[in-house]
Design an enzyme around this catalytic site. Structure first.
Site, short mmCIF file in Angstrom:
data_model
loop_
_atom_site.label_atom_id
_atom_site.label_comp_id
_atom_site.label_asym_id
_atom_site.label_seq_id
_atom_site.Cartn_x
_atom_site.Cartn_y
_atom_site.Cartn_z
N GLU A 192 -5.64 -8.12 -1.44
CA GLU A 192 -6.35 -7.95 -0.17
C GLU A 192 -7.78 -7.55 -0.48
O GLU A 192 -8.02 -6.66 -1.31
CB GLU A 192 -5.75 -6.82 0.68
N GLU A 229 0.83 -1.21 0.00
CA GLU A 229 0.00 0.00 0.00
C GLU A 229 0.86 1.26 0.00
O GLU A 229 0.69 2.15 0.85
CB GLU A 229 -0.95 -0.01 1.20
C1 BGP Z 1 -4.55 -3.04 4.74
C2 BGP Z 1 -3.25 -3.59 5.22
C3 BGP Z 1 -3.31 -4.86 5.97
C4 BGP Z 1 -4.61 -5.13 6.65
C5 BGP Z 1 -5.84 -4.62 5.98
C6 BGP Z 1 -7.10 -4.60 6.81
O1 BGP Z 1 -4.53 -1.67 4.78
O2 BGP Z 1 -2.33 -3.77 4.17
O3 BGP Z 1 -2.17 -4.98 6.73
O4 BGP Z 1 -4.59 -5.22 7.98
O5 BGP Z 1 -5.67 -3.34 5.48
O6 BGP Z 1 -7.08 -3.54 7.69
P1 BGP Z 1 -7.39 -3.66 9.22
O7 BGP Z 1 -6.47 -4.71 9.72
O8 BGP Z 1 -7.10 -2.37 9.79
O9 BGP Z 1 -8.80 -4.06 9.31
#
Ligand code: BGP
Length: 477
Positions: free
Chosen positions: A376, A182
């Site tokens: 993701e 990201e």
């Molecule tokens: C993204 C990241 C991840 C992940 C995901 C979900 O931004 O790359 O590391 O965790 O989001 O976010 P969260 O864990 O805050 O729900």
């Protein structure tokens, strides 16, 4: 309607070292940024604040990333479960500070390297392709404290050494690589991606873009080096993608939304895929008093190190309005904007928008024409274990089904989509809130926000659903 996913489509799941490995001080690992982030509600505020001190204070906070879900010791059991679901690919990150505990050493830590050898060998046993993120919010803490994180150009050299070490070591085991997770989230939350806490709002933008420039250079060098060391490697960038909608058809709002999209979604892609700063960068830099220190040769190196494919995370879209009333501010997503009246949100306020994924795929493919991978996507939700031990997560199945349908539509549109790794395929620690209770997995992990739990793994209903989906290559939705 059934959808036609290409043969060999890479179905799987995604994780990050700091959120699931645990063993934060074992095997010679040094501390990294995630090790000093507290769990619970305080985390999000800290991530967007200024002047963070990077100290661990156990009298005040808990640190769930320290234990994660203990993948470090349980990787065999977990990989067996991924294999049972039929994963073709598994996304994980290497924790830089397992390989170079401080980040600036000249010799790597053999114990750290050996750990990932064991993980890759285990994946290979089941024919699961590893997809490795080289940097996923895990800057070694020493580089943050002593060097000021990615603002400092010296990090490019340290990263070069780390990258060359892992490419050389794992050249026969890993073909798919991502450079910075990201990367475009950097200006939003510099602490996570760039490993520094802004002194104040004024320096935030200047330092973030300088840090980004260093990451662009480091990423380009990694791509070049990767192609030399691993000739059949595929090296991608990784973007946090959120289509930006104008709140209405007022041209002022439409133009504003367009510029927001350019800056957030395309700025980094333009540099990493096309090898050039975008046409709108100069005006933006001028208007925000940003002066980049770009050394001779940097731009040529960036041009030579363009990525093979684009990977991205997709959780939500953003609805944008030029002038917002105080009530409208803060009603939208984590990433800003205003509330979209057509969308419902998750329990964490993330607006759920499956069609937005088709839009994202079309926008990215339309602009760049390189293969895309969704690395993701998923629903963070509270899960309940029933009296009989089952977890009936139909809401998660619905969420995923609707998003995967839109992937099918985009493929039908002509988009070259090569894979999908659902986020947090096994429950893990949330990046933004540091909670265990924000669960994404097909596999439940008995671990709770108060630190209790046995770490036992259980298959949720979605586990069986995803298994059938993979078995049928996306036909059985
Ligand atoms: C993204 C990241 C991840 C992940 C995901 C979900 O931004 O790359 O590391 O965790 O989001 O976010 P969260 O864990 O805050 O729900």
């Amino acid at each position: 309607m059934t959808y036609q996913f290409p043969d060999g489509f890479l179905w799987g799941g995604a994780t990050a070292a700091n959120q699931f490995e645990g063993a934060y001080n074992e095997g010679g690992k040094g501390l990294n940024l995630a090790d000093v982030l507290p769990g619970g509600k305080e985390r999000l505020a800290l991530l967007s604040s200024t002047g963070f001190d990077f100290e661990i204070d156990k009298s005040k906070y808990s640190y769930p990333n320290h234990e994660g879900i203990d993948f470090y010791h349980r990787y065999k059991e977990d990989i067996a479960l991924f294999a049972e679901m039929g994963f073709k690919v598994f996304r994980l990150s290497i924790a830089w500070s397992r390989i170079f505990p401080n980040g600036d050493e000249t010799e790597p830590n053999e114990e750290g390297l050996a750990f990932y050898d064991r993980v890759f060998d285990e994946l290979q046993k089941y024919g699961i392709e590893p997809l490795v993120t080289i940097a996923h919010y895990e800057t070694p803490l020493h580089l943050t404290k002593e060097y000021g994180g990615w603002r400092n150009r010296q990090l490019v050299e340290f990263f070069d050494r780390y990258v060359e070490t892992i490419f050389t070591r794992y050249k026969d085991k890993v073909k798919y690589w991502l450079t910075f997770n990201e990367i475009n989230g950097a200006t939003h939350m510099p602490l996570m991606g760039l490993g520094f806490s802004p002194e104040n709002e004024k320096t935030r933008l200047q330092d973030s873009f300088q840090g980004l420039h260093h990451q662009f250079l480091a990423s380009a060098r990694a791509v070049k080096k990767g192609h030399e060391i691993i000739p059949d490697s595929q090296i991608g960038c990784m973007l946090l993608y959120a289509p930006v909608y104008s709140f209405d058809s007022n041209p002022e709002n439409v133009m504003h939304a367009r510029r927001e999209a350019d800056l957030f979604n395309f700025f980094c892609g333009d540099v990493q895929v096309r090898g050039e700063y975008p046409y709108f960068a100069n005006r933006y830099f001028k208007e925000h008093d940003i002066k980049l220190d770009i050394k001779e040769g940097d731009l040529a190196e960036i041009k030579e190190g363009t990525v093979d494919f684009i990977s991205f995370s997709y959780y939500m879209s953003r609805t944008d309005k030029k002038e917002k009333t105080p009530e409208e501010i803060g009603q939208g997503n984590l990433i800003g904007g205003v509330k979209n009246p057509f969308l419902k949100a998750s329990d964490w306020g993330w607006e759920i928008d499956p069609v937005g994924l088709r839009i994202a795929l079309n926008e990215l493919y339309g602009r760049y024409q390189v293969p895309l991978m969704i690395v993701e996507n998923g629903l963070g939700a509270y899960d309940k274990v029933e009296a009989d031990g089952s977890i009936q997560d139909d809401y998660r199945i619905d969420y995923l089904r609707e998003h995967i349908k839109q992937m099918g539509e985009a493929i039908e549109d002509g988009v070259d989509l090569i894979g999908y790794t659902s986020w947090g395929c096994i429950d893990l620690v949330s990046a933004s809130s540091g909670q265990y209770s924000k669960r994404y997995g097909f596999i439940y992990v008995d671990k709770h926000d108060d630190g209790s739990g046995t770490l036992e793994r259980k298959r949720k209903k979605s586990f069986y659903w995803y298994k059938d989906l993979i078995d049928s290559n996306g036909k059985q939705l």
